[in-house]
Design a protein around this motif. Structure first.
Motif, PDB file in Angstrom:
ATOM      1  N   GLU A  42     -23.520 -11.580 -16.223  1.00 56.94           N
ATOM      2  CA  GLU A  42     -23.289 -11.026 -17.563  1.00 56.94           C
ATOM      3  C   GLU A  42     -23.240  -9.503 -17.521  1.00 56.94           C
ATOM      4  O   GLU A  42     -22.422  -8.874 -18.201  1.00 56.94           O
ATOM      5  N   TYR A  43     -24.109  -8.919 -16.697  1.00 53.30           N
ATOM      6  CA  TYR A  43     -24.143  -7.458 -16.577  1.00 53.30           C
ATOM      7  C   TYR A  43     -22.817  -6.937 -16.022  1.00 53.30           C
ATOM      8  O   TYR A  43     -22.251  -5.960 -16.528  1.00 53.30           O
ATOM      9  N   LEU A  44     -22.322  -7.589 -14.974  1.00 56.31           N
ATOM     10  CA  LEU A  44     -21.074  -7.146 -14.348  1.00 56.31           C
ATOM     11  C   LEU A  44     -19.874  -7.317 -15.279  1.00 56.31           C
ATOM     12  O   LEU A  44     -18.937  -6.507 -15.250  1.00 56.31           O
ATOM     13  N   LYS A  45     -19.900  -8.350 -16.087  1.00 55.91           N
ATOM     14  CA  LYS A  45     -18.794  -8.575 -17.022  1.00 55.91           C
ATOM     15  C   LYS A  45     -18.731  -7.498 -18.092  1.00 55.91           C
ATOM     16  O   LYS A  45     -17.675  -7.268 -18.689  1.00 55.91           O
ATOM     17  N   ASN A  46     -19.865  -6.850 -18.342  1.00 60.06           N
ATOM     18  CA  ASN A  46     -19.916  -5.800 -19.366  1.00 60.06           C
ATOM     19  C   ASN A  46     -20.042  -4.398 -18.759  1.00 60.06           C
ATOM     20  O   ASN A  46     -20.310  -3.440 -19.476  1.00 60.06           O
ATOM     21  N   LEU A  47     -19.847  -4.314 -17.451  1.00 60.10           N
ATOM     22  CA  LEU A  47     -20.019  -3.043 -16.752  1.00 60.10           C
ATOM     23  C   LEU A  47     -18.870  -2.086 -17.062  1.00 60.10           C
ATOM     24  O   LEU A  47     -17.704  -2.393 -16.823  1.00 60.10           O
ATOM     25  N   GLN A  48     -19.227  -0.930 -17.591  1.00 59.73           N
ATOM     26  CA  GLN A  48     -18.233   0.098 -17.885  1.00 59.73           C
ATOM     27  C   GLN A  48     -17.867   0.819 -16.597  1.00 59.73           C
ATOM     28  O   GLN A  48     -18.725   1.167 -15.795  1.00 59.73           O
ATOM     29  N   GLY A  49     -16.592   1.057 -16.400  1.00 62.64           N
ATOM     30  CA  GLY A  49     -16.152   1.783 -15.221  1.00 62.64           C
ATOM     31  C   GLY A  49     -15.418   0.929 -14.212  1.00 62.64           C
ATOM     32  O   GLY A  49     -14.867   1.449 -13.238  1.00 62.64           O
ATOM     33  N   LEU A  50     -15.396  -0.405 -14.430  1.00 63.22           N
ATOM     34  CA  LEU A  50     -14.615  -1.282 -13.561  1.00 63.22           C
ATOM     35  C   LEU A  50     -13.131  -1.113 -13.884  1.00 63.22           C
ATOM     36  O   LEU A  50     -12.758  -0.969 -15.047  1.00 63.22           O
ATOM     37  N   ASN A  51     -12.296  -1.188 -12.866  1.00 61.82           N
ATOM     38  CA  ASN A  51     -10.868  -1.007 -13.070  1.00 61.82           C
ATOM     39  C   ASN A  51     -10.194  -2.237 -13.678  1.00 61.82           C
ATOM     40  O   ASN A  51      -9.082  -2.151 -14.195  1.00 61.82           O
ATOM     41  N   THR A  52     -10.887  -3.392 -13.610  1.00 64.81           N
ATOM     42  CA  THR A  52     -10.339  -4.637 -14.132  1.00 64.81           C
ATOM     43  C   THR A  52     -11.498  -5.533 -14.567  1.00 64.81           C
ATOM     44  O   THR A  52     -12.603  -5.415 -14.026  1.00 64.81           O
ATOM     45  N   PRO A  53     -11.299  -6.402 -15.578  1.00 61.93           N
ATOM     46  CA  PRO A  53     -12.390  -7.266 -16.030  1.00 61.93           C
ATOM     47  C   PRO A  53     -12.966  -8.104 -14.883  1.00 61.93           C
ATOM     48  O   PRO A  53     -12.219  -8.655 -14.066  1.00 61.93           O
ATOM     49  N   TYR A  54     -14.265  -8.194 -14.851  1.00 58.15           N
ATOM     50  CA  TYR A  54     -14.951  -8.896 -13.761  1.00 58.15           C
ATOM     51  C   TYR A  54     -14.888 -10.413 -13.976  1.00 58.15           C
ATOM     52  O   TYR A  54     -15.291 -10.924 -15.018  1.00 58.15           O
ATOM     53  N   LYS A  55     -14.396 -11.125 -12.947  1.00 58.36           N
ATOM     54  CA  LYS A  55     -14.328 -12.587 -13.003  1.00 58.36           C
ATOM     55  C   LYS A  55     -14.656 -13.197 -11.645  1.00 58.36           C
ATOM     56  O   LYS A  55     -14.225 -14.303 -11.333  1.00 58.36           O
ATOM     57  N   ASP A  56     -15.422 -12.491 -10.823  1.00 65.47           N
ATOM     58  CA  ASP A  56     -15.709 -12.968  -9.475  1.00 65.47           C
ATOM     59  C   ASP A  56     -16.817 -14.030  -9.502  1.00 65.47           C
ATOM     60  O   ASP A  56     -17.474 -14.241 -10.529  1.00 65.47           O
ATOM     61  N   ASN A  57     -17.027 -14.692  -8.350  1.00 68.32           N
ATOM     62  CA  ASN A  57     -18.073 -15.715  -8.227  1.00 68.32           C
ATOM     63  C   ASN A  57     -19.389 -15.034  -7.835  1.00 68.32           C
ATOM     64  O   ASN A  57     -19.673 -14.835  -6.657  1.00 68.32           O
ATOM     65  N   THR A  58     -20.179 -14.683  -8.819  1.00 69.88           N
ATOM     66  CA  THR A  58     -21.410 -13.936  -8.587  1.00 69.88           C
ATOM     67  C   THR A  58     -22.399 -14.730  -7.735  1.00 69.88           C
ATOM     68  O   THR A  58     -23.044 -14.187  -6.832  1.00 69.88           O
ATOM     69  N   GLY A  59     -22.514 -16.026  -8.020  1.00 67.49           N
ATOM     70  CA  GLY A  59     -23.450 -16.862  -7.269  1.00 67.49           C
ATOM     71  C   GLY A  59     -23.142 -16.872  -5.783  1.00 67.49           C
ATOM     72  O   GLY A  59     -24.038 -16.714  -4.948  1.00 67.49           O
ATOM     73  N   SER A  60     -21.870 -17.046  -5.435  1.00 65.46           N
ATOM     74  CA  SER A  60     -21.463 -17.054  -4.028  1.00 65.46           C
ATOM     75  C   SER A  60     -21.735 -15.710  -3.372  1.00 65.46           C
ATOM     76  O   SER A  60     -22.201 -15.645  -2.230  1.00 65.46           O
ATOM     77  N   ASN A  61     -21.440 -14.635  -4.081  1.00 64.88           N
ATOM     78  CA  ASN A  61     -21.682 -13.302  -3.534  1.00 64.88           C
ATOM     79  C   ASN A  61     -23.162 -13.087  -3.244  1.00 64.88           C
ATOM     80  O   ASN A  61     -23.530 -12.508  -2.220  1.00 64.88           O
ATOM     81  N   LEU A  62     -24.029 -13.561  -4.139  1.00 60.28           N
ATOM     82  CA  LEU A  62     -25.467 -13.389  -3.951  1.00 60.28           C
ATOM     83  C   LEU A  62     -25.971 -14.221  -2.772  1.00 60.28           C
ATOM     84  O   LEU A  62     -26.774 -13.746  -1.963  1.00 60.28           O
ATOM     85  N   HIS A  63     -25.503 -15.462  -2.669  1.00 58.66           N
ATOM     86  CA  HIS A  63     -25.915 -16.317  -1.556  1.00 58.66           C
ATOM     87  C   HIS A  63     -25.516 -15.705  -0.207  1.00 58.66           C
ATOM     88  O   HIS A  63     -26.242 -15.859   0.782  1.00 58.66           O
ATOM     89  N   SER A  64     -24.374 -15.038  -0.187  1.00 59.96           N
ATOM     90  CA  SER A  64     -23.906 -14.459   1.071  1.00 59.96           C
ATOM     91  C   SER A  64     -24.794 -13.303   1.530  1.00 59.96           C
ATOM     92  O   SER A  64     -24.712 -12.874   2.678  1.00 59.96           O
TER      93      SER A  64
END
Length: 255
Positions: A42-64
């Motif tokens: 939720e934080y990343l989806k509302n993060l100001q300063g991203l060049n494009t709306p965030y839609k990545d797989n946060t869970g997978s990124n964290l597990h990695s």
């Protein structure tokens, strides 16, 4: 080219994982060392300063990024030395002092699961038997339900929230037969830090249910874990006493 770019004010970060690591470290510097995947997403989806709306797989990124996530090895260019997987969807900053023994336990868990899956592939055990054994080794399913039926809270810490408790084997999985592995009396519902102490032999219980504290657990650490030397279980099934004898004889550190 990486899909995501983020201007921190000091540098331009590229890639979802790079940005994720930056945010987590920022939180940690502010004192927030534990968080959920949903919370970060939720934080990343509302993060100001991203060049494009965030839609990545946060869970997978964290597990990695987790030292104890079995799925981390499936991700390329991952650095599994950054986070610790506390529970499903819950993460915190990895601390080698705090989590070291737990990582060893995770490795033991993964090895045992690999043995079960190997037997399943070779048709040495039936599919349903394999599934039951896997759940039991993870402290889930039937085993967890049977343990919690007689031990509904952590007998040492007093924690009652089942989401925070681990169904821990008394006689280790690797030393138990198939019946013992699934026997609910061969377990306690422990808070994670109590589970680590019990598995490593720093505490045990006598036949009267009184806690035994190893001389190897110093007073400073005992106080830090808030372990009362007068703890005594109010209910101790006869079958559990059988498993505790094994624990005292082979796991508990007497001196």
């Amino acid at each position: 080219m990486d899909k995501y770019q983020y201007d921190t004010g000091k540098e331009i970060l590229t890639g979802a994982k790079s940005i994720t690591r930056f945010i987590i470290k920022k939180w940690a510097s502010e004192g927030k060392k534990q968080f959920t995947a949903k919370e970060l997403d939720e934080y990343l989806k509302n993060l100001q300063g991203l060049n494009t709306p965030y839609k990545d797989n946060t869970g997978s990124n964290l597990h990695s990024m987790c030292v104890n996530s079995n799925s981390s090895k499936h991700y390329s260019n991952s650095k599994p030395d950054f986070l610790y997987l506390v529970d499903r969807g819950i993460f915190e900053m990895y601390d080698p002092i705090k989590h070291g023994d737990n990582v060893k336990q995770i490795e033991s868990l993964l090895n045992d699961l690999a043995v079960i899956n190997k037997k399943r592939k070779k048709k040495e055990i039936e599919e349903t038997t394999a599934e039951v054994q896997i759940l039991a080794r993870k402290g889930q399913g039937r085993f967890r339900n049977e343990v919690s039926a007689w031990c509904p809270k952590c007998p040492v810490s007093g924690v009652e929230n089942m989401r925070l408790l681990v169904a821990s084997h008394i006689k280790p999985w690797c030393k138990s037969n198939n019946e013992e592995r699934l026997d609910g009396h061969n377990g306690f519902m422990f808070a994670p830090h109590i589970d680590a102490l019990f598995d490593n032999g720093y505490i045990s219980f006598d036949d009267e249910g009184k806690i035994l504290i190893s001389p190897q657990l110093g007073e400073k650490d005992r106080n830090a874990f808030n372990i009362d030397i007068d703890i005594k279980l109010t209910e101790l099934p006869e079958k559990t006493k059988y498993y505790l004898k094994y624990h005292r004889d082979y796991i508990y550190i007497h001196n």
